[in-house]
Design a protein around this motif. Structure first.
Motif, PDB file in Angstrom:
ATOM      1  N   THR A  45       0.814  -1.216   0.000  1.00 54.44           N
ATOM      2  CA  THR A  45       0.000   0.000   0.000  1.00 54.44           C
ATOM      3  C   THR A  45       0.847   1.265   0.000  1.00 54.44           C
ATOM      4  N   VAL A  46       2.143   1.150   0.303  1.00 49.22           N
ATOM      5  CA  VAL A  46       3.025   2.320   0.255  1.00 49.22           C
ATOM      6  C   VAL A  46       3.331   2.683  -1.189  1.00 49.22           C
ATOM      7  N   SER A  47       3.695   1.682  -1.985  1.00 47.85           N
ATOM      8  CA  SER A  47       4.039   1.928  -3.389  1.00 47.85           C
ATOM      9  C   SER A  47       2.849   1.766  -4.321  1.00 47.85           C
ATOM     10  N   GLY A  48       1.812   1.057  -3.863  1.00 54.78           N
ATOM     11  CA  GLY A  48       0.667   0.767  -4.722  1.00 54.78           C
ATOM     12  C   GLY A  48       0.929  -0.337  -5.715  1.00 54.78           C
ATOM     13  N   ALA A  49       2.021  -1.080  -5.542  1.00 60.45           N
ATOM     14  CA  ALA A  49       2.445  -2.094  -6.508  1.00 60.45           C
ATOM     15  C   ALA A  49       2.144  -3.502  -6.011  1.00 60.45           C
ATOM     16  N   VAL A  50       1.752  -4.376  -6.941  1.00 58.30           N
ATOM     17  CA  VAL A  50       1.665  -5.800  -6.625  1.00 58.30           C
ATOM     18  C   VAL A  50       3.065  -6.316  -6.325  1.00 58.30           C
ATOM     19  N   VAL A  51       3.193  -7.054  -5.230  1.00 59.47           N
ATOM     20  CA  VAL A  51       4.502  -7.587  -4.858  1.00 59.47           C
ATOM     21  C   VAL A  51       4.500  -9.113  -4.773  1.00 59.47           C
ATOM     22  N   GLN A  52       3.321  -9.727  -4.745  1.00 57.11           N
ATOM     23  CA  GLN A  52       3.264 -11.180  -4.609  1.00 57.11           C
ATOM     24  C   GLN A  52       1.941 -11.669  -5.211  1.00 57.11           C
ATOM     25  N   ASN A  53       2.011 -12.629  -6.144  1.00 57.70           N
ATOM     26  CA  ASN A  53       0.786 -13.182  -6.729  1.00 57.70           C
ATOM     27  C   ASN A  53       0.872 -14.689  -6.968  1.00 57.70           C
ATOM     28  N   GLU A  54       1.702 -15.370  -6.181  1.00 53.69           N
ATOM     29  CA  GLU A  54       1.832 -16.830  -6.333  1.00 53.69           C
ATOM     30  C   GLU A  54       0.594 -17.508  -5.720  1.00 53.69           C
ATOM     31  N   ALA A  55      -0.384 -17.761  -6.558  1.00 50.61           N
ATOM     32  CA  ALA A  55      -1.705 -18.166  -6.090  1.00 50.61           C
ATOM     33  C   ALA A  55      -1.685 -19.416  -5.219  1.00 50.61           C
ATOM     34  N   TRP A  56      -0.904 -20.425  -5.594  1.00 50.70           N
ATOM     35  CA  TRP A  56      -0.902 -21.676  -4.840  1.00 50.70           C
ATOM     36  C   TRP A  56      -0.183 -21.536  -3.504  1.00 50.70           C
TER      37      TRP A  56
END
Length: 488
Positions: free
Chosen positions: A137-148
């Motif tokens: 939320t500081v940068s507004g960037a996705v940092v992790q999306n490893e769904a499993w």
């Protein structure tokens, strides 16, 4: 413009375009997606810091993988330190939209498309933005999306922030077995092989594999209450989200129709028992799951659903009926095993520490609930109030007062808070999940305290209640009314 669930039918080209980056030109199959935001959490260089109020978990109710993440978050009480954002169940051509939020903008990230957070994480990103996604939320960037893997990270990397008496979803001794069954479930109980098949041979292969896997699990669950024994583990989170979608959608629209879920006595009873666990029940939005699979434009194109029709079933009333599966367990009264608690704040022996505990785990969530300005935020703090009430109830079933055999300062603080909750917060903050007297331990505790002289002044909070109602803004209480109840 709000997205309609009924949009003009589009050809199969929309489906192909949506998954274009996963289309294997050699096999013609749709391959599993790759996760480019794969930093791990930890304190080493290059790892994501484990920090309260830094991250936001974005999910979408239809997606099984994001369902796993938010269920795990809730079971562990991590919504105290990680906020939750929710996308609508339909994609538009660019991706997931925060269509259920006011103005179709996420209230924390201030974005309309989840894809914007992906581009902040990597401006060259051209892939398909997916859920779940953890956003800084500081940068507004996705940092992790490893769904499993996100559920496992929440268990292992965020343990310092787990709620008191959090369930042990990944016991050390069972980790190899849990990993083995989780892999089996993710690869074999996978209706997408059929649902996304682009030729008959792929569909047929997936069909045989799917029902062979269900047969194996049906036999295992004839003697195991849960996949790995007497208690819920990560394996069960993986399995449940797949089975409930088989029941709601896959059987009908993905063509995995050899049997229905209710034709498997053990799998059906198992699914119902897991569904009745509060975290699973709360975040399994049956109608949203149904709409996602049957009305999403790209799914309609794949299924040939020209007129945007939904199936008229299934009948879900049986999901809440007793299952009798506790007979399979050596600990029939519990579905969750509890982690060994060593943190000093949760020893419940020192008055000052107990006041800190109440402030942090009850009064702060109540205060934040009262200030909530969007639904997911209200639900977040409501969940944490429930967690604290449940812990207090269990403790007060075992002892007369918070710290043992005598009332102390924390008891006065709690007693005042319980009275205010039932008379004020329940109504003004919309925290109507339960009254405190619905918890047997808390009910007997309050009865015991109100008979003692030093606690009797707390009973009359009429003036405080009136002040709370009169203190609302003209928009919140336009006629300046004060609720008369509840009955004493």
């Amino acid at each position: 413009k709000l997205m309609s669930y009924i949009v003009p039918f589009q050809s199969i080209a929309l489906f192909e375009q949506t998954f274009r980056q996963q289309l294997n030109p050699k096999s013609g199959k749709i391959d599993e997606r790759e996760f480019v935001f794969n930093q791990k959490f930890g304190d080493r260089e290059g790892q994501l810091t484990v920090e309260a109020d830094r991250y936001r978990l974005i999910w979408m109710p239809g997606c099984p993988h994001s369902n796993k993440a938010v269920i795990t978050l809730r079971l562990l009480g991590l919504d105290r330190v990680i906020s939750v954002g929710e996308c609508g169940v339909l994609r538009d051509p660019r991706g997931w939209v925060f269509s259920e939020d006011l103005g179709q903008v996420d209230p924390v990230l201030k974005i309309h498309y989840l894809d914007d957070a992906y581009l902040k994480g990597d401006p060259t990103f051209t892939g398909r933005s997916t859920v779940p996604a953890i956003v800084d939320t500081v940068s507004g960037a996705v940092v992790q999306n490893e769904a499993w893997d996100i559920p496992r990270y929440l268990v292992t990397d965020w343990q310092a922030f787990h709620k008191p008496a959090a369930p042990d979803l990944y016991p050390e001794a069972l980790r190899p077995e849990i990993d083995q069954w989780s892999r089996f479930i993710n690869h074999r109980v996978n209706a997408y092989t059929c649902g996304f098949a682009r030729d008959q041979a792929t569909y047929d292969q997936g069909y045989q594999s799917y029902f062979s896997a269900l047969d194996e699990l049906e036999e295992r669950l004839s003697h195991n209450r849960f996949v790995n024994g007497d208690y819920i583990s990560l394996s069960d989170i993986h399995l449940f989200v797949a089975l409930i979608r088989f029941h709601i959608n896959y059987h009908l629209v993905f063509g995995v129709n050899q049997k229905r879920l209710q034709d498997y006595p053990n799998l059906w009873g198992y699914t119902r028992e897991v569904y009745q666990i509060p975290a699973f029940y709360q975040y399994t939005k049956l109608e949203a799951i149904k709409r996602h699979y049957q009305l999403s434009p790209h799914m309609r194109a794949k299924q040939g659903n020209v007129y945007g029709l939904q199936g008229t079933g299934p009948d879900n009333r049986d999901l809440l009926k007793p299952t009798g599966r506790e007979r399979l367990s050596a600990d029939p009264d519990h579905v969750l095993s509890v982690q060994t608690e060593t943190r000093p704040l949760f020893a419940h022996t020192d008055p000052a520490a107990e006041v800190s505990y109440l402030n942090q785990f009850l009064l702060e969530p109540l205060n934040r609930a009262g200030k909530a300005r969007w639904q997911t935020e209200l639900e977040r703090w409501s969940n944490l109030c429930q967690d604290c009430f449940e812990e207090l109830n269990e403790r007060l079933l075992q002892r007369p007062y918070l710290l043992g055999g005598a009332a102390t300062a924390p008891d006065l603080l709690l007693f005042k808070t319980l009275k205010r909750f039932d008379q004020i917060y329940y109504y003004l903050y919309r925290l109507n999940f339960a009254k405190t007297t619905d918890y047997p331990g808390l009910a007997v505790y309050q009865q015991r305290l109100q008979e003692q002289p030093e606690f009797k002044p707390v009973l009359d909070i009429g003036a405080e209640k009136a002040a709370a109602f009169h203190g609302l803004s003209p928009e919140q209480n336009p006629y300046d009314l004060v609720f008369q109840g509840p009955a004493k």
